[in-house]
Write a protein that holds these residues in place. Sequence first.
Motif, PDB file in Angstrom:
ATOM      1  N   GLY A 159       0.690  -1.131   0.042  1.00 18.91           N
ATOM      2  CA  GLY A 159      -0.021  -0.055   0.056  1.00 18.91           C
ATOM      3  C   GLY A 159       0.851   1.231  -0.065  1.00 18.91           C
ATOM      4  O   GLY A 159       2.018   1.296  -0.018  1.00 18.91           O
ATOM      5  N   LEU A 160       0.026   2.285   0.355  1.00 18.12           N
ATOM      6  CA  LEU A 160       1.021   3.824   0.308  1.00 18.12           C
ATOM      7  C   LEU A 160       0.867   4.130   1.831  1.00 18.12           C
ATOM      8  O   LEU A 160      -0.005   4.128   2.594  1.00 18.12           O
ATOM      9  CB  LEU A 160       0.144   4.666  -0.376  1.00 18.12           C
ATOM     10  CG  LEU A 160       0.494   6.060  -0.395  1.00 18.12           C
ATOM     11  CD1 LEU A 160       1.852   6.286  -0.942  1.00 18.12           C
ATOM     12  CD2 LEU A 160      -0.628   7.024  -1.133  1.00 18.12           C
TER      13      LEU A 160
ATOM     14  N   THR B 293       4.382   1.732  -1.580  1.00 22.36           N
ATOM     15  CA  THR B 293       4.772   3.158  -1.903  1.00 22.36           C
ATOM     16  C   THR B 293       5.112   4.026  -0.657  1.00 22.36           C
ATOM     17  O   THR B 293       4.318   4.057   0.116  1.00 22.36           O
ATOM     18  CB  THR B 293       3.967   3.868  -2.795  1.00 22.36           C
ATOM     19  OG1 THR B 293       3.598   2.806  -4.073  1.00 22.36           O
ATOM     20  CG2 THR B 293       4.546   5.066  -3.316  1.00 22.36           C
ATOM     21  N   VAL B 294       6.123   4.448  -0.539  1.00 26.41           N
ATOM     22  CA  VAL B 294       6.429   5.185   0.590  1.00 26.41           C
ATOM     23  C   VAL B 294       6.742   6.785   0.244  1.00 26.41           C
ATOM     24  O   VAL B 294       7.587   7.085  -0.708  1.00 26.41           O
ATOM     25  CB  VAL B 294       7.677   4.985   1.327  1.00 26.41           C
ATOM     26  CG1 VAL B 294       7.974   5.783   2.689  1.00 26.41           C
ATOM     27  CG2 VAL B 294       7.630   3.257   1.554  1.00 26.41           C
ATOM     28  N   SER B 295       5.785   7.804   0.723  1.00 27.81           N
ATOM     29  CA  SER B 295       5.799   8.951   0.325  1.00 27.81           C
ATOM     30  C   SER B 295       6.688   9.782   1.383  1.00 27.81           C
ATOM     31  O   SER B 295       6.966   9.542   2.571  1.00 27.81           O
ATOM     32  CB  SER B 295       4.477   9.597   0.121  1.00 27.81           C
ATOM     33  OG  SER B 295       3.573   9.746   1.500  1.00 27.81           O
TER      34      SER B 295
ATOM     35  N   GLN C 166       3.277   6.840   4.276  1.00 24.90           N
ATOM     36  CA  GLN C 166       4.107   8.144   4.595  1.00 24.90           C
ATOM     37  C   GLN C 166       5.495   7.674   5.290  1.00 24.90           C
ATOM     38  O   GLN C 166       5.441   6.490   6.025  1.00 24.90           O
ATOM     39  CB  GLN C 166       3.551   9.355   5.595  1.00 24.90           C
ATOM     40  CG  GLN C 166       2.351   9.999   4.813  1.00 24.90           C
ATOM     41  CD  GLN C 166       2.132  11.132   5.726  1.00 24.90           C
ATOM     42  OE1 GLN C 166       2.147  11.056   7.073  1.00 24.90           O
ATOM     43  NE2 GLN C 166       1.634  12.090   5.158  1.00 24.90           N
TER      44      GLN C 166
ATOM     45  N   GLN D  76       2.735  -3.972  -4.363  1.00 18.75           N
ATOM     46  CA  GLN D  76       3.459  -2.769  -4.516  1.00 18.75           C
ATOM     47  C   GLN D  76       3.482  -2.201  -3.186  1.00 18.75           C
ATOM     48  O   GLN D  76       2.454  -1.908  -2.320  1.00 18.75           O
ATOM     49  CB  GLN D  76       2.550  -1.673  -5.469  1.00 18.75           C
ATOM     50  CG  GLN D  76       3.016  -0.382  -5.354  1.00 18.75           C
ATOM     51  CD  GLN D  76       4.418  -0.416  -6.282  1.00 18.75           C
ATOM     52  OE1 GLN D  76       4.536  -0.854  -7.247  1.00 18.75           O
ATOM     53  NE2 GLN D  76       5.297   0.738  -5.609  1.00 18.75           N
TER      54      GLN D  76
ATOM     55  N   THR E 251      10.607   2.192  -1.329  1.00 18.59           N
ATOM     56  CA  THR E 251       9.316   2.018  -2.555  1.00 18.59           C
ATOM     57  C   THR E 251       9.764   0.952  -3.654  1.00 18.59           C
ATOM     58  O   THR E 251      10.873   1.197  -4.368  1.00 18.59           O
ATOM     59  CB  THR E 251       9.102   3.481  -2.844  1.00 18.59           C
ATOM     60  OG1 THR E 251       8.712   4.485  -2.187  1.00 18.59           O
ATOM     61  CG2 THR E 251       8.145   3.176  -4.214  1.00 18.59           C
TER      62      THR E 251
END
Length: 123
Positions: free
Chosen positions: A9-10, A120-122, A12, A118, A90
């Motif tokens: 997932g996404l 994803t690291v913002s 922070q 997937q 990511t």
Amino acid sequence: VQLQASGGGLVQAGGSLRLSCTASGRTTGRYAMGWFRQAPGKEREFVTTISYSGATTYYADSVKGRFTISRGDGENTVYLQMNDLKPDDTAVYYCAAGGLRVGIPPPMIVGSWGQGTQVTVSS
């Protein structure tokens, strides 16, 4: 052996995610399980692996102290707890099954791959 991964997932930077992978099919063998990852434009790289018994684990230097691999009670499931995630983490994460290897990196020989999940690291 068929491998089904989930949990991506996404998140922070600084956050956490937990990936899961369950093996099905010919699961009677004593095999190690692990995770590899592939970032855009880069080769697939080793992340971590765990022995059949769960007694032995190896980690890539880049994730030591932040990621933890473990096996479920049924031994056909492996988890990857990812803490303090960084944008460099990511990638598409792939579950793998196979055997451990000593002396020649990476420390896992892969016999079966799962589909990727997937992460994803913002920033």
